[in-house]
Design an enzyme around this catalytic site. Structure first.
Site, short mmCIF file in Angstrom:
data_model
loop_
_atom_site.label_atom_id
_atom_site.label_comp_id
_atom_site.label_asym_id
_atom_site.label_seq_id
_atom_site.Cartn_x
_atom_site.Cartn_y
_atom_site.Cartn_z
N ARG A 35 0.83 -1.25 0.12
CA ARG A 35 0.07 0.09 -0.04
C ARG A 35 0.68 1.12 -0.06
O ARG A 35 0.41 2.12 -0.58
CB ARG A 35 -1.03 -0.21 1.26
CG ARG A 35 -2.03 -1.02 1.05
CD ARG A 35 -2.90 -0.98 2.07
NE ARG A 35 -4.21 -1.61 1.91
CZ ARG A 35 -4.88 -2.22 2.94
NH1 ARG A 35 -4.68 -1.98 4.04
NH2 ARG A 35 -5.78 -2.92 2.64
N LYS A 198 -17.36 -16.76 3.31
CA LYS A 198 -18.82 -16.73 3.37
C LYS A 198 -19.68 -16.02 2.17
O LYS A 198 -19.06 -15.15 1.66
CB LYS A 198 -19.15 -16.22 4.80
CG LYS A 198 -18.90 -16.79 6.05
CD LYS A 198 -19.33 -16.15 7.26
CE LYS A 198 -18.71 -17.09 8.46
NZ LYS A 198 -18.33 -16.11 9.58
N GLY A 354 -8.19 -8.69 0.05
CA GLY A 354 -7.04 -8.75 0.68
C GLY A 354 -6.45 -10.20 0.44
O GLY A 354 -5.12 -10.58 0.18
N GLY A 377 -13.05 -3.91 0.17
CA GLY A 377 -14.56 -3.70 0.32
C GLY A 377 -14.81 -2.56 -0.55
O GLY A 377 -15.91 -2.69 -1.34
P1 AMP Z 1 -12.74 -13.73 2.36
O1 AMP Z 1 -12.12 -12.56 3.29
O2 AMP Z 1 -14.31 -13.73 2.27
O3 AMP Z 1 -12.08 -13.46 0.80
O4 AMP Z 1 -12.32 -15.09 3.02
C1 AMP Z 1 -10.87 -15.52 2.81
C2 AMP Z 1 -10.63 -16.70 3.64
O5 AMP Z 1 -11.64 -17.84 3.27
C3 AMP Z 1 -9.21 -17.19 3.75
O6 AMP Z 1 -8.67 -17.07 4.86
C4 AMP Z 1 -9.47 -18.79 3.42
O7 AMP Z 1 -8.61 -19.47 4.12
C5 AMP Z 1 -11.02 -18.87 3.68
N1 AMP Z 1 -11.69 -19.97 2.99
C6 AMP Z 1 -11.60 -20.23 1.76
N2 AMP Z 1 -12.17 -21.53 1.52
C7 AMP Z 1 -12.58 -21.93 2.67
C8 AMP Z 1 -13.22 -23.13 3.10
N3 AMP Z 1 -13.60 -24.24 2.07
N4 AMP Z 1 -13.51 -23.33 4.37
C9 AMP Z 1 -13.08 -22.33 5.05
N5 AMP Z 1 -12.57 -21.48 5.00
C10 AMP Z 1 -12.31 -21.22 3.72
#
Ligand code: AMP
Length: 396
Positions: A35, A198, A354, A377
């Site tokens: 950054r 999620k 990120g 975001g």
């Molecule tokens: P996000 O910040 O929503 O992009 O989520 C990123 C996080 O999702 C990372 O730390 C990954 O380890 C986690 N992640 C990706 N796939 C899975 C999965 N199948 N089960 C649990 N966590 C996951």
């Protein structure tokens, strides 16, 4: 866009809002300076013009006033090394002492102000606080894409006090231009890849992408809620029970809109959330009891890669699995490779968020995609079609 490239900042006091919210280790060493590096072109432009560069940013989430670990003094030496010139520091961001520090600056000097979020007024978007910041300078430049979706005092409200002297920095304008390439006149086929843990938090972007893309690839933890929605068995995989109906309706919406929704066919499963667990593969709709899906499997990789290689515009936000653990990083790595290959073949690819950016760097793909966004975001909100307060404040 009203950016600083065509104006002269000679002799001006230029207040630049940057995003220096960088990760620090326990000894206050910067563990990822992307950054800071991303803001250098704007800072150098002010220096070259012979202006006075006054830098303001937030760092971390201080609760109530000064906290040593969130002081921006920790980044001054590194910034000075990168710019190969000395950089001053003011131990406040408003008030008499800061004004005095600025009063002592000569043309070409650089001063970093203390963390804006030591004042709660910053995040509240307090106009009186914004006015105090505005008093420090002649020109306001916003170069903080990471906070452009927030109507904070230093990112949006402050612009009111610079009706004729407010501009985008070079980073913020290139971020917006890249997003516009993808959204306004994308070369088709246009594919979006959404992953991460999620659905919550990404649902709005998924919904709005249905109106823009030809194909939407879903991977990561959120794919298991879709697998459940299709009547599958997902063992101990991540599940958002309250989003199962929503996942069903998204599958239906994709059909209605003629968007190809690509969900993983198979899953790499583990009997515990660690790299040394027992691992097996299954259909994503048939994860055995006692196992959780932590990555997409080989069939999904083949199918997703094909769609990516056929695309002319690609956006990617969110990993395909728990890429932080080596045994579950393959899906994210292979999808990254496909994006690089498609880019080499002429596609425009934009990566943001990120974790996807961390993955791209971890696997050495950073130079092989068209654009890496510094804002997760903010990128999602822009893709959703929302107006970003930090952008609107300069444009109006
Ligand atoms: P996000 O910040 O929503 O992009 O989520 C990123 C996080 O999702 C990372 O730390 C990954 O380890 C986690 N992640 C990706 N796939 C899975 C999965 N199948 N089960 C649990 N966590 C996951």
């Amino acid at each position: 866009m009203k950016n600083i490239s065509n104006i002269s900042l000679s002799g001006k006091k230029v207040l630049i809002r940057v995003d220096f919210n960088v990760p620090l280790d326990e000894y206050f060493n910067i563990t990822d300076d992307s950054r800071i590096r991303a803001s250098l072109p704007t800072i150098k432009k002010v220096i070259q013009d012979g202006g006075k560069t006054i830098i303001m940013s937030h760092l971390g989430r201080p609760r109530n006033g000064f906290e040593e670990r969130f002081s921006l003094k920790h980044i001054v030496k590194h910034l000075s090394d990168l710019l190969e010139t000395s950089v001053g520091f003011s131990s406040d961001c408003i008030g008499e002492n800061t004004s005095a520090d600025i009063g002592n600056m000569k043309n070409g000097d650089i001063l970093v102000l203390e963390n804006l979020r030591f004042y709660t007024e910053e995040e509240l978007g307090d106009p009186a606080f914004a006015k105090q910041l505005a008093r420090l300078a002649d020109v306001y430049v916003n170069d903080a894409f990471g906070t452009a979706h927030r109507a904070h005092a230093s990112t949006a409200i402050i612009a009111d006090y610079f009706p004729n002297e407010k501009y985008f920095g070079l980073l913020l304008s290139s971020e917006i231009s890249s997003l516009k390439i993808a959204l306004e006149k994308p070369k088709r086929p246009f594919t979006a890849i959404i992953g991460g843990d999620k659905i919550t938090g990404k649902i709005d972007v998924v919904t709005s992408l249905f109106n823009k893309v030809d194909s939407l690839i879903i991977g990561g933890g959120m794919a298991y809620t879709f697998a459940k929605a299709m009547g599958g068995k997902i063992g101990n995989s991540l599940i958002e029970e309250d989003k199962v109906e929503l996942a069903k309706s998204l599958i239906a919406t994709a059909k209605e809109k003629g968007v190809r929704l690509l969900l993983p066919a198979d899953s790499v499963n583990a009997d515990a959330f660690n790299n040394d667990s027992n691992i097996q593969n299954s259909k994503i709709t048939n994860v055995p009891d006692g196992f959780m899906g932590l990555d997409i499997g080989p069939k999904s990789i083949t199918q997703f890669s094909k769609a990516i290689l056929d695309s002319k515009t690609i956006i990617w936000n969110g990993p395909m699995g728990v890429f932080e653990m080596e045994n579950f990083s393959n899906g994210t790595k292979k999808i990254g490779e496909a994006i690089c290959k498609a880019t080499e073949n002429g596609a425009f690819s934009l990566v943001g968020g990120g974790d996807s950016v961390a993955a791209v760097k971890q696997f050495g793909f950073a130079d092989k995609v068209s654009y890496i966004s510094t804002g997760g975001g903010a990128m999602l909100e822009y893709l959703e079609g929302k107006e970003l307060p930090g952008v609107v404040a300069i444009e109006n």
